[in-house]
Motif scaffolding. Sequence first.
Motif, PDB file in Angstrom:
ATOM      1  N   ASP B  37       0.839  -1.198   0.000  1.00 33.08           N
ATOM      2  CA  ASP B  37       0.000   0.000   0.000  1.00 33.08           C
ATOM      3  C   ASP B  37       0.878   1.253   0.000  1.00 33.08           C
ATOM      4  OD1 ASP B  37      -2.168  -1.608   0.009  1.00 33.08           O
ATOM      5  OD2 ASP B  37      -2.677  -1.330   2.120  1.00 33.08           O
ATOM      6  N   ASP B  67      -0.557   0.965 -12.013  1.00 37.55           N
ATOM      7  CA  ASP B  67      -1.464  -0.089 -12.469  1.00 37.55           C
ATOM      8  C   ASP B  67      -0.976  -1.465 -12.042  1.00 37.55           C
ATOM      9  OD1 ASP B  67      -3.516   1.153 -13.577  1.00 37.55           O
ATOM     10  OD2 ASP B  67      -3.008   0.738 -15.683  1.00 37.55           O
ATOM     11  N   SER B  70      -1.379  -1.883  -8.508  1.00 39.90           N
ATOM     12  CA  SER B  70      -2.792  -2.023  -8.210  1.00 39.90           C
ATOM     13  C   SER B  70      -3.258  -3.456  -8.442  1.00 39.90           C
ATOM     14  CB  SER B  70      -3.573  -1.034  -9.075  1.00 39.90           C
ATOM     15  OG  SER B  70      -4.932  -1.256  -8.930  1.00 39.90           O
ATOM     16  N   SER B  71      -2.781  -4.085  -9.538  1.00 40.22           N
ATOM     17  CA  SER B  71      -3.150  -5.493  -9.763  1.00 40.22           C
ATOM     18  C   SER B  71      -2.557  -6.370  -8.679  1.00 40.22           C
ATOM     19  CB  SER B  71      -2.679  -6.026 -11.102  1.00 40.22           C
ATOM     20  OG  SER B  71      -2.430  -5.035 -12.002  1.00 40.22           O
ATOM     21  N   ARG B  73      -2.155  -5.433  -5.647  1.00 41.14           N
ATOM     22  CA  ARG B  73      -2.972  -5.234  -4.447  1.00 41.14           C
ATOM     23  C   ARG B  73      -4.240  -6.062  -4.506  1.00 41.14           C
ATOM     24  NH1 ARG B  73      -4.308   0.785  -3.398  1.00 41.14           N
ATOM     25  NH2 ARG B  73      -4.282   0.515  -1.170  1.00 41.14           N
ATOM     26  N   SER B  74      -4.815  -6.186  -5.722  1.00 42.81           N
ATOM     27  CA  SER B  74      -6.069  -6.930  -5.833  1.00 42.81           C
ATOM     28  C   SER B  74      -5.787  -8.425  -5.935  1.00 42.81           C
ATOM     29  CB  SER B  74      -6.845  -6.459  -7.054  1.00 42.81           C
ATOM     30  OG  SER B  74      -6.131  -6.803  -8.210  1.00 42.81           O
ATOM     31  N   ALA B  76      -4.371  -9.924  -8.426  1.00 40.39           N
ATOM     32  CA  ALA B  76      -4.360 -10.412  -9.806  1.00 40.39           C
ATOM     33  C   ALA B  76      -2.935 -10.662 -10.276  1.00 40.39           C
ATOM     34  CB  ALA B  76      -5.025  -9.398 -10.719  1.00 40.39           C
ATOM     35  N   ARG B 137     -13.476  -9.411 -14.453  1.00 41.36           N
ATOM     36  CA  ARG B 137     -13.856  -8.980 -13.123  1.00 41.36           C
ATOM     37  C   ARG B 137     -15.286  -8.443 -13.115  1.00 41.36           C
ATOM     38  NH1 ARG B 137      -9.512  -5.105 -10.988  1.00 41.36           N
ATOM     39  NH2 ARG B 137      -7.871  -6.451 -11.743  1.00 41.36           N
ATOM     40  N   PRO B 252     -11.322  -3.925  -4.930  1.00 43.38           N
ATOM     41  CA  PRO B 252     -10.150  -3.437  -5.656  1.00 43.38           C
ATOM     42  C   PRO B 252      -9.951  -1.949  -5.356  1.00 43.38           C
ATOM     43  CG  PRO B 252     -11.731  -4.499  -7.118  1.00 43.38           C
ATOM     44  CD  PRO B 252     -12.379  -4.411  -5.778  1.00 43.38           C
ATOM     45  N   PRO B 253      -8.695  -1.504  -5.340  1.00 46.35           N
ATOM     46  CA  PRO B 253      -8.428  -0.103  -4.998  1.00 46.35           C
ATOM     47  C   PRO B 253      -9.183   0.877  -5.893  1.00 46.35           C
ATOM     48  CG  PRO B 253      -6.418  -1.274  -5.625  1.00 46.35           C
ATOM     49  CD  PRO B 253      -7.489  -2.276  -5.575  1.00 46.35           C
ATOM     50  N   ARG B 256     -12.594   1.217  -4.652  1.00 47.54           N
ATOM     51  CA  ARG B 256     -12.640   2.006  -3.416  1.00 47.54           C
ATOM     52  C   ARG B 256     -12.509   3.483  -3.715  1.00 47.54           C
ATOM     53  NH1 ARG B 256      -8.852  -0.433   1.106  1.00 47.54           N
ATOM     54  NH2 ARG B 256      -7.534  -1.020  -0.624  1.00 47.54           N
ATOM     55  N   ALA B 292     -17.434  -5.274  -9.053  1.00 56.25           N
ATOM     56  CA  ALA B 292     -16.475  -5.914  -8.150  1.00 56.25           C
ATOM     57  C   ALA B 292     -17.093  -7.176  -7.548  1.00 56.25           C
ATOM     58  CB  ALA B 292     -16.067  -4.947  -7.045  1.00 56.25           C
TER      59      ALA B 292
END
Lengths: 111, 733
Positions: B37, B67, B70-71, B73-74, B76, B137, B252-253, B256, B292
């Motif tokens: 994060d 990006d 971010s993936s 974080r999720s 993926a 998704r 996913p960020p 959010r 989501a």
Amino acid sequence: MTVRLAGDGTIELDGICPIEDAEKLQRYLIADPQAGVDWRSCAAAHTALIQILFAAKVIPHGPPASDFLRDHIEPLLKPRSGVSGPGEPESGKIAAEGARGGTRNPREGQR
Amino acid sequence: MNDFIEQFLIESREQIEQATAELLALEETPADKARLDGAFRAFHTLKGGAGIVDFTAMAKAVHAAEDALSSARSGARGITAVLIGDCLTCLDQLARWLDATERAGDFPKDAEAQASVIVARFARSAGETLVALPESRSVPKKWAEVLRAKYATLGARAQTAIRYVPDASCFYEGLDPLARIAALPGVLAVSVEPASPWPPLDALDPFTCNLVLSALTTSSRTDVIGSMGSAAGQCDIDESRDEEGSGGELLPPAAREVLEEQLLLLGETRVHGSTGRMASAGVVAANVLRSARRAAAANRISDATEAALAEGEPRFLKEAIETVLGKASLSEVAAPFSPATHQQMVRQTLRIDAARIDAIVNLTGELTVAKNSIGHVAKLAQEGGNALASILKDRHAALDHLVSELQRSVLAMRVVPLDTVFQRFPRMLREISSDLGKPARLVVEGGETEADKAIVEMLFEPLLHVLRNALAHGVENDSTRAARHKPAIATIRMRAGRQGEHVLVEVSDDGGGIDVARIHQAALARNLVDEATLVAMSDDEAIEMIFEPGFSTAREVTGLSGRGVGLDAVRTAVERLAGRVSVESRAGEGTTVRFTLPYSVMLTRVMVVDAGEQTFGIPLDAVVETLRVDANRIAPIGAAHAIVLRDRTIPLVALAGALGLHREERPAAEATIVVTKLNGHYGALRVDRIGERMEVMLKPLDGLLAGMRGLAGSTLLGDGSVLLVLDLGELFQ
């Protein structure tokens, strides 16, 4: 040689069957569509061989020596509906034989 | 360059440092969500900054990194060395752009092309590890529902569903797709389907894969991705989610962020057009949640929207969105962007140009000089029997106190934590370690220790040098380490701590230690010592020779060390700031290089001596003792002189002669001697008189004096005269 013909014409899968033997399995099955497949001593088989079993709609004689093949692949090669249950492998095979138009080797039943 | 860009440069550099630290920590502990994060936030802030100043190339490059993170974080995308490496490469590029911008005053022209390279880099690595296709998704995963329904008895144990469509040509790439599935952790059920209907057996190409494999497992999405490895790109993964219990953390960020935006929008909804805003915020929020795959939450939002519209009260919708986000996730997302926290930080710190601080430091120095001159006046007055003498002395004491306080405060302004230099090393170590093929980790301790800015900045080069040496020469190769039962990954520690007026910095490795026999060989081969001296030397003394100019035992010249620039460069750099460096080695256990540095560079304690009718200062740190000896004890040795003190022969330099001053040949029966010790070498200075000790602000020599041998700097004395401070190292060379 992990794929070989037994004396009675049964195709045996033995040990760890590599992709190189896929063609041979296919050749044997084309040559004798009725030949049974015995994978009781098969410890692992490359996807290419499993694919041939699916494409040929063969129900091999098992259970195979590999846990994964026994638990997850063998049930898929058996019919999904009908009279067979988990505890009745032989009846499942017979049901499958009937359902799939007799592609199975009749000698299988004699063993 | 306008203020805007100037500010942008400062802030971006801070964020780059932050992001680098977070990425390196993340590589160490990939499961550490807070680090991920943190890195994401730093990139996000960088992107924001680039947007504000219209630096589109940078925004583009950072966006690609953001990006990718971010993936990750999720879930993926796995946290791999490739991902970390790409992000670091992106940061390197940013740093180069910032430097170029600072030089030219404008953004570099070729940045667009370089940005494209960075973007392509991320796109390539994404192809290797990206799992969930963007559309997958938002579209409900039918296959997963069917699979779960088929194996309904497995219930909640079937946490993750995976659908693997291997490439038709995958067999040629050495892939065994079923083996991959078999290797998945916690496989509960497997399904095998033909991708296209089976042809007759004789028409089947046995080497073309025509399978769709699916499985249900008890493991998490991340574990599945990890297990599938390179095949993860051909997988669709569906992790079941416990909607009620999970709060906002699984959103996913991006989702959010959108929800946060709706909250902001609703916050402004007080007056006109509020119905329209509420309706649109409600629709957006619900859609985001549906995409989501949070259907239940989406329905709650829709209900809340209706209620809010009916009552004309946005609070209902706001609360519903806040509930979905969960309190924790709300603060987590809001914290870095919240104006309140930002303002607090601004209030606590103030950026000041280093040059302005230096100006104050210099003025304080002048003030010290003025104060000293008053002390001198007071002394004169006392000697002259002046009535004002005692008052003057009192005032001088008060002034002395105040000036000292002022000096301390001013110097404190120049103080920075050692972390400012330490934080660059994890990155360096990563590179050096991969270049040398010696895996190593860096443990940094005491980074909060503070020291003067000049000291901290000077430390970078010497520390880097020592770090390279530790890896190149200290850390053994794999097989040796294994034979010595040492962990395969070497540990290098960088420690700092305050010790009185000094700052200690140590770099230690768990390598093989310094090979004394090789030092002996090298010293002889390079004619640094003769055999007799060598025999008399203790191991510690022998090891100290690594700091001698021209000493290098590296058998092979690598790009990293052994370039002929030896540790003597390190010692020179450290001594320039009145520091010392020493080394400690234990055979087979490791080496520690220790830097002892002054906490602040400005104050030097000196002893005043007279020689050749001039006054000089000797750094008190180096003074061992002062004594008067019988002149007969000074024995000529060749062209030089020496004195034997406590069974030790010490070279003696007559200060006046050494500095080329007029030398009064006095047949004195006694000689006044100052014994000094520098880098383990003793030396004696013959002087005419020994005076007081004082603290002075040492200024480097400039102008004509700069080239003078044997002098380290100057300071002004109370009576306005200049005190030259000696450089003992040069005098005894």
